[in-house]
Motif scaffolding. Structure first.
Motif, PDB file in Angstrom:
ATOM      1  N   LEU A  96      43.509  81.669  81.641  1.00 15.57           N
ATOM      2  CA  LEU A  96      43.039  82.725  80.615  1.00 15.57           C
ATOM      3  C   LEU A  96      41.865  82.598  81.137  1.00 15.57           C
ATOM      4  O   LEU A  96      41.023  81.515  81.299  1.00 15.57           O
ATOM      5  N   PHE A  97      40.860  83.120  80.460  1.00 10.78           N
ATOM      6  CA  PHE A  97      39.622  83.385  79.705  1.00 10.78           C
ATOM      7  C   PHE A  97      39.620  83.050  78.229  1.00 10.78           C
ATOM      8  O   PHE A  97      40.153  83.311  77.897  1.00 10.78           O
ATOM      9  N   LEU A  98      38.546  82.045  77.989  1.00 13.87           N
ATOM     10  CA  LEU A  98      38.636  81.218  76.892  1.00 13.87           C
ATOM     11  C   LEU A  98      37.114  82.269  76.256  1.00 13.87           C
ATOM     12  O   LEU A  98      35.960  81.677  77.120  1.00 13.87           O
ATOM     13  N   GLY A  99      36.715  82.780  75.008  1.00 10.14           N
ATOM     14  CA  GLY A  99      35.497  82.868  74.785  1.00 10.14           C
ATOM     15  C   GLY A  99      34.999  81.390  74.394  1.00 10.14           C
ATOM     16  O   GLY A  99      35.087  80.801  73.868  1.00 10.14           O
ATOM     17  N   ARG A 100      33.211  81.088  74.565  1.00  9.47           N
ATOM     18  CA  ARG A 100      32.384  80.333  74.142  1.00  9.47           C
ATOM     19  C   ARG A 100      32.373  80.202  73.033  1.00  9.47           C
ATOM     20  O   ARG A 100      31.568  78.975  72.661  1.00  9.47           O
ATOM     21  N   LYS A 101      32.705  80.800  72.255  1.00  3.72           N
ATOM     22  CA  LYS A 101      31.487  81.118  71.033  1.00  3.72           C
ATOM     23  C   LYS A 101      33.123  80.986  69.340  1.00  3.72           C
ATOM     24  O   LYS A 101      32.860  82.229  68.585  1.00  3.72           O
ATOM     25  N   PRO A 102      33.566  80.009  69.465  1.00  7.35           N
ATOM     26  CA  PRO A 102      34.417  80.199  67.539  1.00  7.35           C
ATOM     27  C   PRO A 102      33.845  80.396  66.674  1.00  7.35           C
ATOM     28  O   PRO A 102      33.123  80.107  65.983  1.00  7.35           O
ATOM     29  N   THR A 103      34.432  81.085  65.873  1.00 12.81           N
ATOM     30  CA  THR A 103      34.034  81.575  64.271  1.00 12.81           C
ATOM     31  C   THR A 103      35.058  81.479  63.691  1.00 12.81           C
ATOM     32  O   THR A 103      36.675  81.804  63.148  1.00 12.81           O
ATOM     33  N   GLY A 104      34.563  82.017  62.088  1.00 11.49           N
ATOM     34  CA  GLY A 104      36.017  82.455  60.758  1.00 11.49           C
ATOM     35  C   GLY A 104      35.607  81.802  59.827  1.00 11.49           C
ATOM     36  O   GLY A 104      34.480  81.168  59.650  1.00 11.49           O
ATOM     37  N   THR A 105      36.318  82.464  58.648  1.00  9.68           N
ATOM     38  CA  THR A 105      36.225  81.826  57.351  1.00  9.68           C
ATOM     39  C   THR A 105      37.812  81.111  56.833  1.00  9.68           C
ATOM     40  O   THR A 105      36.999  80.783  55.711  1.00  9.68           O
ATOM     41  N   LEU A 106      38.593  81.083  57.576  1.00 10.38           N
ATOM     42  CA  LEU A 106      39.224  80.178  57.336  1.00 10.38           C
ATOM     43  C   LEU A 106      39.348  78.406  57.245  1.00 10.38           C
ATOM     44  O   LEU A 106      39.616  77.828  58.460  1.00 10.38           O
ATOM     45  N   HIS A 255      36.665  80.815  45.801  1.00  4.45           N
ATOM     46  CA  HIS A 255      38.519  79.740  45.172  1.00  4.45           C
ATOM     47  C   HIS A 255      39.249  80.214  45.753  1.00  4.45           C
ATOM     48  O   HIS A 255      40.235  79.122  46.575  1.00  4.45           O
ATOM     49  N   TYR A 256      39.268  81.100  47.030  1.00  7.99           N
ATOM     50  CA  TYR A 256      39.852  81.307  48.233  1.00  7.99           C
ATOM     51  C   TYR A 256      38.956  82.148  49.334  1.00  7.99           C
ATOM     52  O   TYR A 256      37.844  82.847  49.002  1.00  7.99           O
ATOM     53  N   VAL A 257      39.710  82.304  50.247  1.00 10.50           N
ATOM     54  CA  VAL A 257      39.154  82.973  51.662  1.00 10.50           C
ATOM     55  C   VAL A 257      40.740  83.811  52.505  1.00 10.50           C
ATOM     56  O   VAL A 257      41.459  83.134  52.621  1.00 10.50           O
TER      57      VAL A 257
END
Length: 264
Positions: A96-106, A255-257
């Motif tokens: 599989l392909f995997l991106g090199r840059k994880p990200t996110g607000t959780l 307080h929440y995301v």
């Protein structure tokens, strides 16, 4: 046999290690993890397969803990889905392909300090919370961690055995989880010991059974993460805004995301 994939500056090529089909429309899989790949618990990354002219990629939350030497993901099966119609057929040894840059607000960085952390999920929205509840730092930040998983059918309760055992086999958090972690599965279309959608659990007080603190959500002490159906997220976010909660981000903790990348 699957043809060999070629890496790029944005994508690495990883090998499928395991696949588990929970039912006819839900599966999870793990892949190798590059030595250079770093992520925060709760983040997502791009996963994909070759397309006609370029890789076909979708965002997937990482379900495995940040210390694992494999990356695990949870996915629905969409018969006509451009990616999932193929992805559900993968076998150990495939690539599989995997991106090199994880990200996110959780992520905990996007939340203010608090005492209780509520992780409210529907369906495959469980995935980022599987990573978070196995993160030792989370148990240092919060006194109580509550994971709610709302699904239609009992067979949709992926990872139920691990969660009901309060992560008893996890070497890094098992002791803390025994005292601090609560798992609340709820099913909407079949008989089950807990039924009803998440707003109903909040309104009835069922969400707070066995917890220390008030039997309602309090922005002074409670922090919330939401992941799952867009309707659930929009409805609950509006409810939280109305009682004094403020949405957080990596730039300004609150307080929440929610994961804006998935909601739009």
């Amino acid at each position: 046999m699957q043809p060999a994939l070629a890496p790029s500056t944005a994508l690495s090529v990883e090998e499928v290690r395991s696949v588990r089909h929970w039912n006819e429309h839900l599966f999870s899989f793990s892949i190798t993890r590059p030595a250079s790949f770093r992520f925060r618990s709760g983040e997502f990354v791009m996963i994909g397969l070759p397309g006609d002219n370029r890789p076909l990629l979708r965002a997937y939350s990482i379900a495995s803990p940040a210390y694992s030497d494999e990356l695990e993901f949870l996915s629905i099966k969409v018969p006509d889905g451009p990616l999932t119609s193929r992805l559900q057929k993968i076998q150990p040894g495939d690539q599989l392909f995997l991106g090199r840059k994880p990200t996110g607000t959780l992520v905990t960085d996007a939340l203010l300090p608090g005492k209780r952390l509520f992780l409210l999920s529907t369906g495959t929205g469980l995935a980022p919370f599987l990573s978070l509840v196995r993160d030792p730092d989370v148990y240092e930040y919060y006194e109580q961690i509550v994971l709610v998983h709302c699904v239609r059918h009992v067979s949709d309760l992926a990872f139920r055995d691990v969660l009901e055992a309060q992560l008893a086999d996890d070497p890094l958090v098992q002791d803390q989880a025994l005292v601090q972690f609560s798992y609340l599965p709820t099913v909407t279309r079949e008989p089950f010991h807990t039924s009803g959608r998440i707003p109903a659990l909040i309104e009835s007080g069922r969400l707070f059974d066995g917890l220390n603190g008030p039997r309602h959500l309090d922005p002074e002490t409670d922090r919330i993460m939401l992941c799952g159906s867009m309707d659930m997220i929009r409805d609950l976010a509006a409810q939280f805004d109305g009682i004094g909660f403020e949405e957080g981000s990596n730039a300004k903790p609150g307080h929440y995301v929610i994961e804006r990348a998935f909601v739009g």
